[in-house]
Scaffold this motif. Structure first.
Motif, short mmCIF file in Angstrom:
data_model
loop_
_atom_site.label_atom_id
_atom_site.label_comp_id
_atom_site.label_asym_id
_atom_site.label_seq_id
_atom_site.Cartn_x
_atom_site.Cartn_y
_atom_site.Cartn_z
N GLN A 1 15.92 3.73 13.82
CA GLN A 1 16.16 3.33 15.19
C GLN A 1 15.56 4.35 16.16
O GLN A 1 14.91 3.98 17.14
N ARG A 2 15.78 5.63 15.87
CA ARG A 2 15.25 6.69 16.75
C ARG A 2 13.72 6.71 16.72
O ARG A 2 13.08 6.96 17.74
N SER A 3 13.15 6.44 15.54
CA SER A 3 11.70 6.55 15.42
C SER A 3 10.99 5.28 15.88
O SER A 3 9.77 5.26 16.05
N ARG B 1 25.55 12.13 19.49
CA ARG B 1 25.15 11.89 20.87
C ARG B 1 23.66 11.55 20.95
O ARG B 1 22.87 12.01 20.11
N PRO B 2 23.26 10.77 21.94
CA PRO B 2 21.84 10.43 22.08
C PRO B 2 20.95 11.67 22.17
O PRO B 2 19.78 11.63 21.77
N SER B 3 21.50 12.77 22.68
CA SER B 3 20.70 13.99 22.84
C SER B 3 20.61 14.80 21.55
O SER B 3 19.80 15.73 21.46
N ASP B 4 21.42 14.46 20.54
CA ASP B 4 21.39 15.21 19.29
C ASP B 4 20.11 14.94 18.52
O ASP B 4 19.68 13.79 18.36
N ALA C 1 27.11 15.89 13.87
CA ALA C 1 25.74 16.42 13.79
C ALA C 1 25.59 17.37 12.62
O ALA C 1 24.55 17.38 11.93
N ALA C 2 26.62 18.18 12.36
CA ALA C 2 26.56 19.13 11.25
C ALA C 2 26.49 18.41 9.91
O ALA C 2 25.72 18.79 9.02
N VAL C 3 27.29 17.36 9.74
CA VAL C 3 27.28 16.61 8.48
C VAL C 3 25.97 15.86 8.34
O VAL C 3 25.35 15.84 7.26
#
Length: 406
Positions: free
Chosen positions: A333-335, A394-397, A184-186
């Motif tokens: 994909q998320r959007s 993760r899906p929640s990130d 997530a940081a990268v």
């Protein structure tokens, strides 16, 4: 020994106030006794241990691998990443490079603590920064370390380029929770500056192209003539391999070949089945004062915006382009702007949007093009040619996205 060490005691006359300053377990404590006998306490958080490094000078994309690992380690350990001043790197002639030439400083500050050293010193030429002379250094290459176990918890660290270069962050020895935090940081911290994205969009207009509607090819030349000579084939061989993918479509070639290379700039266009063949090297106007970082970032972003991308094997610049394509795929994909495509090629799974799944490689002899069958790397290996998948997100990130196709 008591955990409370008295640093200074100041008795301030007037209003009968007494102020005591102390260091307790690394924190600076300020206790004030008020005139009515009550107490007020404030504290300053302890200074963070620092992570220094010397920059890898072997080009932007090799340096990118090390920098991503540094960001990942700073994120999981809570260390302050100390970024050196500008230094010379390969493929940049006499220009001096700094990570914030490419990445957003503000985005990185949102995921880790950072500070910056003096810009006046070429830190690549030093054993380690003067400020880090007492810092712990690696006893073996970074990928062989479990940083939580092998390095001192307290005190500063300094990773020298020779010990940490071309280490892929997805192969660091981290536990699952740390792997997710690192990914997530990268993903979110290393955002391409908006300026470069706008420059790439201007270049599309100049070239008469639309994102997703052309085929881009990265043709590595120059140093590969010695390092990977089988890839450096004549233009007609390259064109024959490309024609299956470019028939009737615009072809954009990203290359470091000199303009005098007839095999690239004459033979490929004359034998191509593409509707038109364009080169960023000749199709875009380059001003006299334009930086090499500008050319690099426009090439990388135009490769990432292509409908199909064909890369050069063993090139970390090709993998930089594919990293951005992967990020765009995940954001789309998320959007919901593109449907998710699941598939497999030669037993290797991939998941990407319908646009960005179209990524291919030349074979080593450039006679054929195929989907990348990624090698299965293991944690603790160097992995410098690993495709970045962000598989530990993760899906929640929450994902911060530079670009989408919508």
């Amino acid at each position: 020994m008591s955990k409370l060490f008295l640093l200074s005691l100041s008795i301030l006359l007037g209003a009968s106030n007494v102020i005591v300053r102390a260091i307790e377990q690394g924190r600076t404590i300020r206790r004030q006794v008020l005139s009515d006998g009550s107490q007020m306490q404030t504290e300053t958080p302890p200074s963070r241990p620092k992570l220094y490094y010397t920059r890898d000078g072997a080009g932007f994309s090799n340096g990118r691998l090390m920098f991503e690992s540094l960001v990942a380690i700073a994120a999981v350990t809570g260390r302050e990443l100390v970024i050196p001043g500008r230094s010379t790197i390969e493929h940049m002639a006499h220009e001096k490079f700094h990570e914030f030439d490419v990445y957003s400083r503000e985005a990185l500050k949102k995921v880790i603590n950072i500070s910056e050293l003096s810009p006046a010193i070429d830190y690549r030429d030093l054993d380690r920064p003067e400020e880090a002379k007492q810092a712990a250094i690696l006893s073996k290459h970074l990928n062989e370390h479990d940083v939580r176990k092998d390095l001192p918890v307290d005190g500063d660290w300094c990773f020298l380029a020779k010990d940490a270069r071309i280490t892929h962050f997805e192969c660091l020895q981290l536990n699952p929770e740390d792997q997710a935090k690192a990914a997530a940081a990268v993903f979110n911290g290393l955002q391409i500056k908006e300026h470069w994205i706008q420059e790439a969009r201007k270049a599309l207009v100049t070239l008469g192209l639309q994102a997703g509607e052309y085929v881009a090819v990265h043709l590595r030349r120059t140093d590969f003539e010695q390092a990977n000579p089988t890839v450096v084939q004549d233009g007609s061989t390259v064109s024959a391999a490309l024609n299956k993918y470019t028939d009737g479509k615009p072809l954009l070639i990203l290359t470091d070949a000199p303009s005098t290379d007839k095999s690239v700039f004459v033979d490929i266009p004359s034998t191509s089945h593409a509707s038109k063949v364009l080169f960023t090297a000749t199709g875009l106007q380059h001003s006299k004062n334009q930086s090499l970082v500008h050319s690099l970032m426009v090439d990388v972003l135009l490769g990432s915006m292509a409908g199909q991308f064909i890369g050069t094997p063993l090139s970390t610049l090709t993998n930089t382009i594919n990293l951005l394509r992967r990020k765009t795929s995940m954001c789309n994909q998320r959007s919901g702007s593109k449907s998710l495509v699941q598939g497999h090629t030669n037993g290797s799974n991939y998941a990407a949007t319908d646009l960005y799944s179209k990524t291919y490689w030349f074979t080593d002899d450039v006679n054929f093009i195929l989907h990348r069958d990624d090698v299965q790397y293991k944690v603790g290996e160097l992995c410098f040619l690993k495709l970045t998948t962000f598989e530990h997100i993760r899906p929640s990130d929450v994902l911060v996205c530079e670009m989408t196709t919508s």
